[in-house]
Design a protein around this motif. Structure first.
Motif, PDB file in Angstrom:
ATOM      1  N   PRO A  31       0.812  -1.229   0.000  1.00 28.40           N
ATOM      2  CA  PRO A  31       0.000   0.000   0.000  1.00 28.40           C
ATOM      3  C   PRO A  31       0.844   1.277   0.000  1.00 28.40           C
ATOM      4  CG  PRO A  31      -0.944  -1.597   1.498  1.00 28.40           C
ATOM      5  CD  PRO A  31       0.372  -2.163   1.037  1.00 28.40           C
ATOM      6  N   LEU A  32       1.974   1.273   0.705  1.00 28.13           N
ATOM      7  CA  LEU A  32       2.837   2.450   0.730  1.00 28.13           C
ATOM      8  C   LEU A  32       3.371   2.762  -0.668  1.00 28.13           C
ATOM      9  CD1 LEU A  32       4.279   4.695   2.271  1.00 28.13           C
ATOM     10  CD2 LEU A  32       6.134   3.084   2.703  1.00 28.13           C
ATOM     11  N   THR A  33       3.809   1.743  -1.380  1.00 28.74           N
ATOM     12  CA  THR A  33       4.315   1.932  -2.744  1.00 28.74           C
ATOM     13  C   THR A  33       3.217   2.487  -3.640  1.00 28.74           C
ATOM     14  OG1 THR A  33       5.829   0.081  -2.439  1.00 28.74           O
ATOM     15  CG2 THR A  33       5.407   0.780  -4.706  1.00 28.74           C
ATOM     16  N   LEU A  34       2.023   1.945  -3.505  1.00 28.95           N
ATOM     17  CA  LEU A  34       0.896   2.432  -4.306  1.00 28.95           C
ATOM     18  C   LEU A  34       0.581   3.887  -3.976  1.00 28.95           C
ATOM     19  CD1 LEU A  34      -1.257   1.796  -6.392  1.00 28.95           C
ATOM     20  CD2 LEU A  34      -2.704   0.964  -4.533  1.00 28.95           C
ATOM     21  N   ASN A  35       0.572   4.236  -2.709  1.00 30.53           N
ATOM     22  CA  ASN A  35       0.269   5.617  -2.314  1.00 30.53           C
ATOM     23  C   ASN A  35       1.345   6.596  -2.773  1.00 30.53           C
ATOM     24  OD1 ASN A  35      -2.282   5.315  -1.153  1.00 30.53           O
ATOM     25  ND2 ASN A  35      -1.386   4.529   0.733  1.00 30.53           N
ATOM     26  N   VAL A  36       2.604   6.195  -2.701  1.00 32.11           N
ATOM     27  CA  VAL A  36       3.679   7.058  -3.204  1.00 32.11           C
ATOM     28  C   VAL A  36       3.512   7.256  -4.707  1.00 32.11           C
ATOM     29  CG1 VAL A  36       6.173   7.194  -3.617  1.00 32.11           C
ATOM     30  CG2 VAL A  36       5.319   6.526  -1.365  1.00 32.11           C
ATOM     31  N   THR A  37       3.172   6.180  -5.407  1.00 29.85           N
ATOM     32  CA  THR A  37       2.935   6.263  -6.846  1.00 29.85           C
ATOM     33  C   THR A  37       1.790   7.227  -7.138  1.00 29.85           C
ATOM     34  OG1 THR A  37       3.703   4.005  -7.137  1.00 29.85           O
ATOM     35  CG2 THR A  37       2.352   4.927  -8.896  1.00 29.85           C
ATOM     36  N   LEU A  38       0.696   7.084  -6.413  1.00 28.20           N
ATOM     37  CA  LEU A  38      -0.462   7.961  -6.615  1.00 28.20           C
ATOM     38  C   LEU A  38      -0.136   9.414  -6.265  1.00 28.20           C
ATOM     39  CD1 LEU A  38      -3.282   5.619  -5.258  1.00 28.20           C
ATOM     40  CD2 LEU A  38      -2.830   6.223  -7.652  1.00 28.20           C
ATOM     41  N   ALA A  39       0.774   9.623  -5.307  1.00 30.65           N
ATOM     42  CA  ALA A  39       1.177  10.987  -4.950  1.00 30.65           C
ATOM     43  C   ALA A  39       2.068  11.620  -6.018  1.00 30.65           C
ATOM     44  CB  ALA A  39       1.898  10.982  -3.603  1.00 30.65           C
ATOM     45  N   LEU A  40       2.828  10.804  -6.732  1.00 31.61           N
ATOM     46  CA  LEU A  40       3.701  11.312  -7.794  1.00 31.61           C
ATOM     47  C   LEU A  40       2.918  11.817  -9.004  1.00 31.61           C
ATOM     48  CD1 LEU A  40       6.568   8.674  -7.966  1.00 31.61           C
ATOM     49  CD2 LEU A  40       6.782  11.076  -7.321  1.00 31.61           C
ATOM     50  N   ILE A  41       1.785  11.208  -9.257  1.00 38.94           N
ATOM     51  CA  ILE A  41       1.041  11.500 -10.485  1.00 38.94           C
ATOM     52  C   ILE A  41       0.659  12.975 -10.621  1.00 38.94           C
ATOM     53  CG2 ILE A  41      -1.124  11.014 -11.718  1.00 38.94           C
ATOM     54  CD1 ILE A  41      -0.721   8.067 -10.774  1.00 38.94           C
ATOM     55  N   PRO A  42       0.093  13.638  -9.605  1.00 38.20           N
ATOM     56  CA  PRO A  42      -0.253  15.055  -9.791  1.00 38.20           C
ATOM     57  C   PRO A  42       0.969  15.951 -10.056  1.00 38.20           C
ATOM     58  CG  PRO A  42      -1.365  14.183  -7.866  1.00 38.20           C
ATOM     59  CD  PRO A  42      -0.415  13.132  -8.331  1.00 38.20           C
ATOM     60  N   MET A  43       2.084  15.623  -9.422  1.00 41.85           N
ATOM     61  CA  MET A  43       3.294  16.421  -9.653  1.00 41.85           C
ATOM     62  C   MET A  43       3.790  16.258 -11.086  1.00 41.85           C
ATOM     63  SD  MET A  43       5.345  16.006  -6.062  1.00 41.85           S
ATOM     64  CE  MET A  43       4.926  14.310  -5.719  1.00 41.85           C
ATOM     65  N   LEU A  44       3.840  15.026 -11.544  1.00 39.01           N
ATOM     66  CA  LEU A  44       4.283  14.774 -12.919  1.00 39.01           C
ATOM     67  C   LEU A  44       3.286  15.322 -13.933  1.00 39.01           C
ATOM     68  CD1 LEU A  44       5.730  11.198 -12.508  1.00 39.01           C
ATOM     69  CD2 LEU A  44       6.998  13.325 -12.793  1.00 39.01           C
ATOM     70  N   THR A  45       2.007  15.256 -13.607  1.00 41.89           N
ATOM     71  CA  THR A  45       0.986  15.814 -14.492  1.00 41.89           C
ATOM     72  C   THR A  45       1.174  17.323 -14.618  1.00 41.89           C
ATOM     73  OG1 THR A  45      -0.583  14.077 -13.925  1.00 41.89           O
ATOM     74  CG2 THR A  45      -1.497  16.101 -14.852  1.00 41.89           C
ATOM     75  N   SER A  46       1.436  17.993 -13.518  1.00 39.16           N
ATOM     76  CA  SER A  46       1.659  19.444 -13.566  1.00 39.16           C
ATOM     77  C   SER A  46       2.842  19.785 -14.463  1.00 39.16           C
ATOM     78  CB  SER A  46       1.909  20.002 -12.162  1.00 39.16           C
ATOM     79  OG  SER A  46       0.798  19.802 -11.354  1.00 39.16           O
TER      80      SER A  46
END
Length: 177
Positions: A31-46
């Motif tokens: 779950p931690l890996t998944l949450n870190v991945t999900l947290a990266l997405i908005p930054m990379l999208t920006s």
């Protein structure tokens, strides 16, 4: 443009809500890996959205950017639907979400540029109604996943996006570059 958005919402609903479950069930991801991945997405999208907007002011039209992003998203769905390797699937998932989220501002810009001012509110209302299509197709996606697989839904979504891409090409012939 409305038809295109409806088709995209139909495809998106089939798959997008189920990505976390896909990674948990198919790859036993922490779950931690998944949450870190999900947290990266908005930054990379920006970052990617900034770059794609810069490109549209310098080199190519918004509709061309949309077409390119659409086919990049299709490629990501195909890879997610066929490659059973986590080290490949996770970065592709990040790219899929980054490219997909970067499409919406370009879509809205085209609508605002070509819709008469007195009709822009109607377009906004249509977009709100279209979001309900997404919720309905998510229910269908859940049933499909239960009877087939996550990967089948990803490939089906790729097919739907491919179909929607034809509308972008058609719109590209109408709007000026």
């Amino acid at each position: 443009m409305i038809v295109t958005l409806v088709v995209f919402m139909l495809g998106s609903g089939l798959s997008l809500k189920f990505f976390p479950l896909f990674f948990l069930n198919e790859f036993n991801i922490e779950p931690l890996t998944l949450n870190v991945t999900l947290a990266l997405i908005p930054m990379l999208t920006s970052l990617f959205l900034y770059l794609s907007l810069r490109i549209t002011t310098i080199k190519i039209s918004r509709i061309t950017v949309l077409i390119i992003l659409n086919y990049l998203v299709i490629g990501c769905f195909i890879i997610l639907g066929t490659v059973p390797i986590l080290s490949v699937a996770l970065p592709i998932f990040i790219l899929r979400n980054t490219f997909g989220a970067s499409m919406e501002p370009h879509e809205k810009a085209i609508i605002m540029e070509y819709a008469p001012k007195e009709n822009r509110g109607k377009w906004g209302a249509c977009e709100s109604l279209i979001s309900s299509v997404w919720a309905g197709s998510a229910a269908v996606g859940g049933v499909l996943i239960e009877h087939t697989s996550y990967r089948f839904c990803f490939l089906l979504t790729a097919g739907i996006y491919f179909f929607a891409g034809f509308f972008f090409v058609w719109i590209g012939r109408i709007v000026k570059h």
